[in-house]
Design an enzyme around this catalytic site. Structure first.
Site, short mmCIF file in Angstrom:
data_model
loop_
_atom_site.label_atom_id
_atom_site.label_comp_id
_atom_site.label_asym_id
_atom_site.label_seq_id
_atom_site.Cartn_x
_atom_site.Cartn_y
_atom_site.Cartn_z
N ASP A 33 0.86 -1.17 0.00
CA ASP A 33 0.00 0.00 0.00
C ASP A 33 0.91 1.23 0.00
O ASP A 33 2.06 1.17 0.43
CB ASP A 33 -0.89 -0.04 1.25
N ASP A 35 -0.09 5.07 0.88
CA ASP A 35 -0.28 6.05 1.96
C ASP A 35 -0.46 5.38 3.32
O ASP A 35 -1.33 4.52 3.48
CB ASP A 35 -1.49 6.93 1.65
#
Length: 206
Positions: A33, A35
């Protein structure tokens, strides 16, 4: 801000393919991922100057690459659907992340909002499936590393494994529901590489 037409599927950004692959029980790809995992979570960030790495992000990505395993990114970017980001801004942030961490084999980005009904926005599996298809690997041989339950749900829905790295925004129930939890990103990368091998020190399995 001028908005770009949004495709029904994810945006894919290709990078260099790795020259070698790890053997044995190592995964075929590790998907991070963006952020809150690789970089600090700045809501709807389209400014490369605001990109800051999270602790041990550089070491984690380097460890996966050193094992001969491709690295990719799977990221929801609903700011596009909200008219707060353009594709060019998303790409500019991507390039800045790669300046700091080196090139990734693939980026799969969902530009849709939560009410758009797309198949790619996490917790749906579309980003994971698209990234794996682009690299020619089976989703069940992939590992997703993220900081919230949607990352783990997307991995599970795609048939991949998941490793959660909780942050202050991670809800307690998300941590409880995760199959594997790591205290930091470097430990998560080591767990991802260990796959079916013996547990790594610092691992929490549920």
């Amino acid at each position: 801000m001028t908005t770009d037409p949004i495709s029904p599927g994810p945006w894919l950004f290709d990078g260099p393919r790795p020259s070698r692959r790890a053997a044995g029980s190592a995964p075929s790809v590790v998907l991070f991922d963006r952020d809150g995992t690789l970089v600090e979570d700045v809501p709807y960030n389209g400014d490369p100057a605001r990109v800051r790495l999270t602790p041990t992000a550089r070491e984690a990505v380097a460890a996966v690459r050193a094992a001969g395993v491709p690295v990719g990114v799977v990221s929801n970017q609903s700011g596009v659907a909200r008219g707060l980001l353009t594709r060019g801004q998303v790409d500019a942030v991507r390039r800045r992340v790669e300046e700091l961490l080196g090139p990734f084999a693939v980026w799969a980005v969902c530009p849709h909002g939560s009410d758009d009904g797309c198949a790619c926005r996490k917790p749906r599996p579309g980003l994971v499936l698209a990234a794996c298809e682009r690299l020619g690997v089976r989703p069940e041989d992939a590992v997703v590393i993220g900081d919230i339950g949607a990352d783990m749900d997307a991995a599970r829905a795609a048939g991949a494994s998941g490793v959660l790295v909780p942050t202050p925004v991670t809800r307690a129930e998300e941590t409880e529901a995760a199959d594997t939890v790591a205290p930091d990103l470097l430990t998560a990368a080591r767990l991802a590489l260990a796959c079916s091998r013996a547990p790594v020190a610092g691992e929490v399995r549920r």
